[in-house]
Scaffold this active site. Sequence first.
Site, PDB file in Angstrom:
ATOM      1  CG  ASP A 122      -8.085  -6.120   2.888  1.00 37.93           C
ATOM      2  OD1 ASP A 122      -7.250  -6.888   3.380  1.00 37.93           O
ATOM      3  OD2 ASP A 122      -7.805  -4.971   2.501  1.00 37.93           O
ATOM      4  CB  SER A 175      -9.520  -0.771   4.887  1.00 36.63           C
ATOM      5  OG  SER A 175      -8.230  -0.225   4.796  1.00 36.63           O
ATOM      6  CB  SER A 176      -5.681  -2.055   8.640  1.00 39.20           C
ATOM      7  OG  SER A 176      -6.192  -3.303   8.997  1.00 39.20           O
ATOM      8  CB  THR A 234      -3.963  -0.409  -0.745  1.00 39.82           C
ATOM      9  OG1 THR A 234      -3.355  -1.688  -0.679  1.00 39.82           O
ATOM     10  CG2 THR A 234      -5.474  -0.575  -0.596  1.00 39.82           C
ATOM     11  CB  THR A 253      -0.829  -0.086   1.311  1.00 45.35           C
ATOM     12  OG1 THR A 253      -1.533  -1.307   1.262  1.00 45.35           O
ATOM     13  CG2 THR A 253      -1.740   1.082   1.529  1.00 45.35           C
ATOM     14  CD  GLU A 267      -7.510  -3.484  -1.380  1.00 44.54           C
ATOM     15  OE1 GLU A 267      -6.830  -3.783  -0.391  1.00 44.54           O
ATOM     16  OE2 GLU A 267      -7.060  -2.845  -2.348  1.00 44.54           O
ATOM     17  N   GLY A 312       1.096  -1.290   5.312  1.00 49.01           N
ATOM     18  CA  GLY A 312       1.518  -2.321   6.263  1.00 49.01           C
ATOM     19  C   GLY A 312       0.410  -3.268   6.711  1.00 49.01           C
ATOM     20  N   GLY A 313      -0.711  -3.320   5.963  1.00 53.01           N
ATOM     21  CA  GLY A 313      -1.785  -4.251   6.341  1.00 53.01           C
ATOM     22  C   GLY A 313      -2.243  -3.981   7.758  1.00 53.01           C
TER      23      GLY A 313
HETATM   24  O1  DON Z   1      -6.880  -2.040   3.307  1.00 58.89           O
HETATM   25  C1  DON Z   1      -6.063  -2.681   3.959  1.00 58.89           C
HETATM   26  O2  DON Z   1      -6.008  -2.665   5.168  1.00 58.89           O
HETATM   27  C2  DON Z   1      -5.035  -3.533   3.222  1.00 58.89           C
HETATM   28  N1  DON Z   1      -5.523  -3.886   1.922  1.00 58.89           N
HETATM   29  C3  DON Z   1      -3.738  -2.778   3.154  1.00 58.89           C
HETATM   30  C4  DON Z   1      -2.642  -3.590   2.530  1.00 58.89           C
HETATM   31  C5  DON Z   1      -1.286  -3.108   2.849  1.00 58.89           C
HETATM   32  O3  DON Z   1      -1.101  -2.159   3.583  1.00 58.89           O
HETATM   33  C6  DON Z   1      -0.160  -3.869   2.267  1.00 58.89           C
HETATM   34  N2  DON Z   1       1.074  -3.160   2.490  1.00 58.89           N
HETATM   35  N3  DON Z   1       2.077  -3.507   2.929  1.00 58.89           N
END
Ligand code: DON
Length: 559
Positions: free
Chosen positions: A408, A437-438, A384, A366, A405, A458-459
């Site tokens: 998620d 999402s985060s 992202t 992201t 996505e 960072g998920g």
């Molecule tokens: O929306 C979210 O929380 C995830 N799809 C974000 C993914 C992400 O940050 C990957 N990066 N390292």
Amino acid sequence: MLYSRTLLIVISLFSLSITSPVYADSRAAVAMPDSYSANVAQAILDKGGNAIDAAVAASFSLAVTYPEAGNLGGGGFMLIHAQGVTRFLDYRETAPQAAHRNLYLDKEGEVIPYRSLVGYQASGVPGSVMGLWQAHQTYGQLSWSELIEPAIDLAKNGFIVHPKLVETATWYQNWAYEKADNLNFLDYFGNLEAEQTFKQPELANTLKRIAEHGADEFYQGETAQLIAKQMQANQGLITLEDLANYQVKWRQPVQARWQGYDVYSSPPPSSGGIALVQLLQMKAELSHEFEGVYHNSASYVHLLAEIKKRVYADRAEYLGDPDFYQVPTDKLIAPKYLVQRAKEVNPIRISPTPEIKPGLVESEQTTHFSILDAQGNAVSNTTTLNMPFGSGVVIKGAGFLMNDEMDDFSAKPGVPNVFGVIGGEANAIAANKRMLSSMTPTILLRNGQVSKVIGTPGGSTIITSVFQALVNNIEFDMTAQQAVDASRVHHQLWPKDEIGFHPSLDANTIQTLTNQGYTVSQRRFFGDLQFISRSRFGDLEAASDQRGRGESRVWIISE
Ligand code: DON
């Protein structure tokens, strides 16, 4: 005529001063994930664009130079502070019409591995182009096509590839290609070479069409046709109708008071804002436990883990798309609830994981950037594709990657997604629904003036990274750069008693936590914070996380 215009200006200045003071300054600041987006944002601000113009232009340039996350085929969230008001633009992807609760389950009801992560069925309907269009329609000062020009140039004439981009592309290729057999990622990104010029002619043409015809081109024009045709030929889910129906949503940000600041952050369908406020408030509530506890010592990490356990238990139970599921936002951030929740923290021992329940009583890749303009407007934007390079599918003839996505969503209650987080009913798959999402784009105001602009990829670690950087900066008095570079720790309830850290943690701290019963391990992906911070004395700093390839600047805008 002159009279009425003057009157209008007087009236609008008066009404603005009622909402919140508007601060002008000669300085602007950007914290961007790469040097190209930093140059583009600076150039737009220098020629009279505002923070939103700079954000739109930088987003399009990231779609070229940061293909692992900057995107046309994904989605995101933009938190905007303009003219004294803070608003949240949700341009998250939606599940296609053909999606349903059991989309990724086999006949036995088991999750089919990786189907929501790679290949044609992993993508939600992209929101990025409509998001940028709506931001520009609402706030833009420069013309739409002018903002896309730098991206067209970077795609057509090429940019110099950063070694970190090659590193991530090599990792992705090894990871993704064994999981699906109809990817075409390598046809487009197989010849990336560090320090060499990389051109993307198909993408340049797509950007030109969007510059000329606006967002409708992507959702109803030639680009829409290209997406739908390729999806149909490969059992993908997205149709022309899905694209034509895509809509962004303007939402009220999550808001709270903390340490003398007004915190604004992302509301559902992100879990980020609610979780961030829970973390900040519970930590403040436990200030007596933190007294004399050193930054990143074993006691510090344990206390944070105890708080995080409870936050991620609530996330799994209550959070999803508010248009489909009634999310109890107010209850989750109510001071009374958080005082009670903080009392459950065991300052000495690990609270047993299965006993941590949601607390309400029934009744890489992201990318993020932060921009502050000289008029006091700010943008905190996280966008992202989900995994680096998304689903691994490039739209032929259009030259951009599609997101993955759909992972998620919660494919099955209790089964973790790629980031190890679980969910249930609130985040079950449904047609047209937004996946949880985060992402946590955040702005802090002090006495109405923008003071902090922050966010990261960072998920599931996004939430805890933003939390720790703010605490580092505000409670530990670290500079912006120290705050983003300091080692971070992460815990999310499941896997049981696991603490991740990056890039380092004191050996004694690791040993003590291990003796206590934690599994402590270094993580490869741990965010890329982009942070703008104004101190109480008015000093302005901008900092990019040492872990990424970002660039940040503060400079004086010349008249
Ligand atoms: O929306 C979210 O929380 C995830 N799809 C974000 C993914 C992400 O940050 C990957 N990066 N390292």
